[in-house]
Design a protein around this motif. Structure first.
Motif, PDB file in Angstrom:
ATOM      1  N   ASN A 154       0.835  -1.195   0.000  1.00 49.29           N
ATOM      2  CA  ASN A 154       0.000   0.000   0.000  1.00 49.29           C
ATOM      3  C   ASN A 154       0.873   1.249   0.000  1.00 49.29           C
ATOM      4  O   ASN A 154       1.969   1.269   0.571  1.00 49.29           O
ATOM      5  CB  ASN A 154      -0.919   0.014   1.215  1.00 49.29           C
ATOM      6  N   GLY A 155       0.352   2.271  -0.626  1.00 49.06           N
ATOM      7  CA  GLY A 155       1.102   3.520  -0.680  1.00 49.06           C
ATOM      8  C   GLY A 155       1.047   4.263   0.644  1.00 49.06           C
ATOM      9  O   GLY A 155       0.071   4.185   1.402  1.00 49.06           O
ATOM     10  N   THR A 156       2.102   4.997   0.901  1.00 50.83           N
ATOM     11  CA  THR A 156       2.151   5.852   2.091  1.00 50.83           C
ATOM     12  C   THR A 156       1.453   7.169   1.773  1.00 50.83           C
ATOM     13  O   THR A 156       1.780   7.827   0.774  1.00 50.83           O
ATOM     14  CB  THR A 156       3.609   6.102   2.509  1.00 50.83           C
ATOM     15  N   GLU A 157       0.492   7.564   2.604  1.00 51.89           N
ATOM     16  CA  GLU A 157      -0.320   8.753   2.324  1.00 51.89           C
ATOM     17  C   GLU A 157       0.192   9.950   3.119  1.00 51.89           C
ATOM     18  O   GLU A 157       0.492   9.834   4.314  1.00 51.89           O
ATOM     19  CB  GLU A 157      -1.780   8.466   2.672  1.00 51.89           C
ATOM     20  N   GLN A 158       0.300  11.077   2.443  1.00 45.43           N
ATOM     21  CA  GLN A 158       0.681  12.340   3.077  1.00 45.43           C
ATOM     22  C   GLN A 158      -0.299  13.437   2.672  1.00 45.43           C
ATOM     23  O   GLN A 158      -0.758  13.482   1.518  1.00 45.43           O
ATOM     24  CB  GLN A 158       2.107  12.760   2.665  1.00 45.43           C
ATOM     25  N   ARG A 159      -0.571  14.312   3.610  1.00 50.78           N
ATOM     26  CA  ARG A 159      -1.426  15.469   3.349  1.00 50.78           C
ATOM     27  C   ARG A 159      -0.560  16.607   2.822  1.00 50.78           C
ATOM     28  O   ARG A 159       0.542  16.858   3.330  1.00 50.78           O
ATOM     29  CB  ARG A 159      -2.134  15.889   4.637  1.00 50.78           C
ATOM     30  N   CYS A 160      -1.052  17.305   1.836  1.00 47.59           N
ATOM     31  CA  CYS A 160      -0.306  18.418   1.230  1.00 47.59           C
ATOM     32  C   CYS A 160      -0.816  19.742   1.787  1.00 47.59           C
ATOM     33  O   CYS A 160      -1.989  19.877   2.163  1.00 47.59           O
ATOM     34  CB  CYS A 160      -0.450  18.397  -0.292  1.00 47.59           C
ATOM     35  N   ARG A 161       0.080  20.701   1.800  1.00 46.87           N
ATOM     36  CA  ARG A 161      -0.238  21.999   2.393  1.00 46.87           C
ATOM     37  C   ARG A 161      -0.260  23.065   1.303  1.00 46.87           C
ATOM     38  O   ARG A 161       0.574  23.055   0.389  1.00 46.87           O
ATOM     39  CB  ARG A 161       0.805  22.358   3.451  1.00 46.87           C
ATOM     40  N   HIS A 162      -1.228  23.975   1.415  1.00 45.55           N
ATOM     41  CA  HIS A 162      -1.344  25.053   0.448  1.00 45.55           C
ATOM     42  C   HIS A 162      -0.652  26.310   0.977  1.00 45.55           C
ATOM     43  O   HIS A 162      -0.880  26.718   2.124  1.00 45.55           O
ATOM     44  CB  HIS A 162      -2.823  25.363   0.166  1.00 45.55           C
ATOM     45  N   PHE A 163       0.203  26.898   0.145  1.00 49.38           N
ATOM     46  CA  PHE A 163       0.886  28.149   0.476  1.00 49.38           C
ATOM     47  C   PHE A 163       0.289  29.248  -0.397  1.00 49.38           C
ATOM     48  O   PHE A 163       0.510  29.287  -1.616  1.00 49.38           O
ATOM     49  CB  PHE A 163       2.394  28.017   0.240  1.00 49.38           C
ATOM     50  N   ALA A 164      -0.497  30.122   0.269  1.00 46.34           N
ATOM     51  CA  ALA A 164      -1.232  31.132  -0.490  1.00 46.34           C
ATOM     52  C   ALA A 164      -0.303  32.137  -1.156  1.00 46.34           C
ATOM     53  O   ALA A 164      -0.539  32.550  -2.303  1.00 46.34           O
ATOM     54  CB  ALA A 164      -2.221  31.853   0.440  1.00 46.34           C
ATOM     55  N   ARG A 165       0.768  32.557  -0.464  1.00 49.84           N
ATOM     56  CA  ARG A 165       1.647  33.565  -1.046  1.00 49.84           C
ATOM     57  C   ARG A 165       2.391  33.021  -2.256  1.00 49.84           C
ATOM     58  O   ARG A 165       2.537  33.704  -3.275  1.00 49.84           O
ATOM     59  CB  ARG A 165       2.637  34.063   0.002  1.00 49.84           C
ATOM     60  N   ALA A 166       2.846  31.776  -2.171  1.00 52.48           N
ATOM     61  CA  ALA A 166       3.549  31.163  -3.300  1.00 52.48           C
ATOM     62  C   ALA A 166       2.586  30.583  -4.331  1.00 52.48           C
ATOM     63  O   ALA A 166       3.013  30.217  -5.429  1.00 52.48           O
ATOM     64  CB  ALA A 166       4.488  30.069  -2.804  1.00 52.48           C
ATOM     65  N   ARG A 167       1.304  30.445  -3.982  1.00 50.70           N
ATOM     66  CA  ARG A 167       0.272  29.911  -4.867  1.00 50.70           C
ATOM     67  C   ARG A 167       0.647  28.519  -5.370  1.00 50.70           C
ATOM     68  O   ARG A 167       0.719  28.254  -6.571  1.00 50.70           O
ATOM     69  CB  ARG A 167       0.025  30.859  -6.045  1.00 50.70           C
ATOM     70  N   LYS A 168       0.880  27.617  -4.418  1.00 49.75           N
ATOM     71  CA  LYS A 168       1.200  26.239  -4.786  1.00 49.75           C
ATOM     72  C   LYS A 168       0.920  25.320  -3.604  1.00 49.75           C
ATOM     73  O   LYS A 168       0.849  25.761  -2.443  1.00 49.75           O
ATOM     74  CB  LYS A 168       2.656  26.106  -5.215  1.00 49.75           C
ATOM     75  N   PHE A 169       0.749  24.027  -3.920  1.00 48.84           N
ATOM     76  CA  PHE A 169       0.659  22.977  -2.921  1.00 48.84           C
ATOM     77  C   PHE A 169       2.025  22.321  -2.780  1.00 48.84           C
ATOM     78  O   PHE A 169       2.725  22.090  -3.769  1.00 48.84           O
ATOM     79  CB  PHE A 169      -0.371  21.919  -3.330  1.00 48.84           C
ATOM     80  N   VAL A 170       2.394  21.979  -1.528  1.00 49.98           N
ATOM     81  CA  VAL A 170       3.669  21.324  -1.246  1.00 49.98           C
ATOM     82  C   VAL A 170       3.391  20.109  -0.376  1.00 49.98           C
ATOM     83  O   VAL A 170       2.668  20.210   0.634  1.00 49.98           O
ATOM     84  CB  VAL A 170       4.662  22.276  -0.549  1.00 49.98           C
ATOM     85  N   CYS A 171       3.984  18.954  -0.766  1.00 54.18           N
ATOM     86  CA  CYS A 171       3.829  17.708  -0.016  1.00 54.18           C
ATOM     87  C   CYS A 171       5.209  17.216   0.398  1.00 54.18           C
ATOM     88  O   CYS A 171       6.130  17.174  -0.433  1.00 54.18           O
ATOM     89  CB  CYS A 171       3.138  16.633  -0.852  1.00 54.18           C
ATOM     90  N   ARG A 172       5.352  16.825   1.648  1.00 55.46           N
ATOM     91  CA  ARG A 172       6.601  16.247   2.144  1.00 55.46           C
ATOM     92  C   ARG A 172       6.471  14.731   2.125  1.00 55.46           C
ATOM     93  O   ARG A 172       5.625  14.158   2.799  1.00 55.46           O
ATOM     94  CB  ARG A 172       6.897  16.739   3.554  1.00 55.46           C
ATOM     95  N   VAL A 173       7.318  14.093   1.321  1.00 55.49           N
ATOM     96  CA  VAL A 173       7.230  12.650   1.111  1.00 55.49           C
ATOM     97  C   VAL A 173       8.144  11.940   2.094  1.00 55.49           C
ATOM     98  O   VAL A 173       9.367  12.181   2.108  1.00 55.49           O
ATOM     99  CB  VAL A 173       7.613  12.286  -0.345  1.00 55.49           C
ATOM    100  N   LYS A 174       7.568  11.076   2.901  1.00 59.33           N
ATOM    101  CA  LYS A 174       8.352  10.227   3.780  1.00 59.33           C
ATOM    102  C   LYS A 174       8.868   9.044   2.968  1.00 59.33           C
ATOM    103  O   LYS A 174       8.087   8.271   2.408  1.00 59.33           O
ATOM    104  CB  LYS A 174       7.523   9.734   4.958  1.00 59.33           C
TER     105      LYS A 174
END
Length: 451
Positions: A154-174
């Motif tokens: 099974n895949g490892t699930e991570q929640r992504c965070r939205h950065f309004a100033r940079a206008r992008k989503f960023v996910c930290r992959v374990k």
């Protein structure tokens, strides 16, 4: 048609299966109405209009006490040109008695993620991100799954965070336990909200392939005393990269400010470099970027621009005025053409090194020495010729003078006849020896004698 072998089916399933759960719209709660941004929506209080009394609509405002702001009357409420701010709780009542409460959700389907992943160093987690064209609705969620390729897990699930100033989503992959730097990983993404869901295309990455260091820091450009064509550039490793275990290699680019293009220097393993072909008296712009020492991954972004000017001789009057102008004898200023106009092709005789235009003509000391020596030699040769032929003329007058009448044509004057021959004595009386007469112009042998 023959059925495909079992091994092929298992291979296709392992390579095409999407890890994690399906990507679809979030389930809307009961009594929730979805409205699109900019569209119109109608809210209904009862399926059948109430018999007696007037129905009034109110909207609950955040931080406001009481029943909220009163809107309009009627069994239906029409809202035009919806905005995100119109989301909220709307209620209808008759005679002060509540009849129904509806929750309005203004959202747009999310954008399809286009993911790119990178890793700042060997001991850091992998970061995956994607940019957004528009601001997402407040209820938007982004998830990421990562699993080892060709492995049934099974895949490892991570929640992504939205950065309004940079206008992008960023996910930290374990990074999964036991994952090797060269083994492929499958990364999947999904973005959902009440209006829909969107899945990004799966990315296959390796931990060494996504290495991307941060740019070098503290880039400085300094002049070297006594070297008008040299600059020393120095920089430092980024804090996210530990040079005790892994090194970086660097690439440097620089240009004089009048020039539009950069000159690049590759394969730099130190944190400093001397530029040997800088333009005299001209400010230069320098940038540096880094990559893993064995070429794994991508280059970092270019560092911030650093500027510097080579050393100039204090006695050079043109150094204080810059490379573009110089004073002339009549106190006016002439324009120095840019050096690239005098440079040959980049692959020509100059070897790609810019040719510097000089404001003053330069005379070679060897040319002046040769000219002076030639002049002195010519004067000495002329003096020797004059002395030589002066002595020749003097000795020739004494030794080479011939008696009068010898080897000459005697000029016979035209005049009256002389006395008869009988009156002329045959022998002249003795007297002093004859004296040589003056030089005869007609005696050309004198000039061409060997004396």
């Amino acid at each position: 048609m023959a059925e495909p072998p079992l091994l092929l089916l298992l291979f296709l399933t392992a390579t095409t299966a999407v890890p994690g759960r399906p990507c679809g719209p979030s389930a809307l709660p009961q009594n929730t109405v979805l409205g699109r941004l900019g569209a119109n929506v109608t809210l209904t209080c009862r399926a059948e209009a109430p018999g007696n009394g007037t129905v009034w609509w109110r909207v609950a405002e955040r931080g406001a006490a009481g029943g909220g702001r009163r809107l309009a009357e009627g069994n239906e409420l029409l809202l035009r040109h919806l905005r995100y701010e119109d989301s909220g709780r709307y209620g209808c009542a008759r005679g002060g008695r509540p009849l129904r409460t509806l929750h309005l959700l203004v959202e747009e389907p999310p954008e399809t993620p286009r993911v790119s992943c990178y890793r700042r160093s060997h001991d850091k987690d992998v970061l995956c991100e994607w940019p957004l064209r528009e601001r997402p609705s407040p209820g938007t969620r982004a998830m990421l799954w990562v699993k080892r390729r060709f492995v049934a897990e099974n895949g490892t699930e991570q929640r992504c965070r939205h950065f309004a100033r940079a206008r992008k989503f960023v996910c930290r992959v374990k990074v999964p336990a036991g994952a090797e730097d060269t083994k492929p990983l499958v990364v999947s993404t999904c973005v959902t909200n009440g209006a829909g869901g969107s899945a990004g295309e799966d990315r296959i990455i390796t931990l060494s392939g996504v290495l991307k260091p941060d740019p070098p820091l503290n880039v400085t450009v300094a002049a070297l005393p006594g070297a008008p064509h040299r600059l020393r550039v120095a920089w430092a490793y980024p804090p996210s990269w530990d040079p005790r275990f892994y090194w970086l290699r660097f690439q440097l680019r620089y240009r004089p400010e009048p020039a539009p293009t950069f000159t690049e220097v590759d394969q730099v393993t130190t944190t400093w470099l001397d530029i040997g072909d800088a333009w005299r008296g001209t400010r230069h712009v320098v940038q540096v970027r880094a990559q893993e020492e064995f070429g794994h991954g991508a280059w970092s972004e270019w560092s911030r621009e650093a500027v510097g000017t080579p050393w100039t001789d204090p006695g050079d009057v043109t150094s204080d005025m810059g490379p573009s102008q110089f004073p002339t004898d009549d106190d006016t200023y002439g324009v120095t053409l840019p050096p690239e106009l005098f440079a040959t092709d980049a692959a020509g005789d100059t070897g790609g090194v810019p040719v510097e235009a000089s404001a003053h003509p330069v005379t070679s000391p060897y040319a002046a020495l040769v000219a002076g020596g030639s002049l002195v030699l010519g004067i000495a040769l002329l003096v020797g010729i004059v002395v030589r032929y002066r002595q020749t003329w003097r000795t020739g007058g004494r030794r080479g003078a011939k008696p009068e009448g010898e080897g000459q044509h005697v000029l016979v004057p035209l005049g009256p006849p002389g006395p008869p021959l009988s009156d002329t004595p045959l022998l002249a009386p003795p007297g002093p020896p004859p004296v040589p007469s003056a030089l005869h112009v007609t005696n050309l042998d004198y000039f061409f004698s060997g004396q």
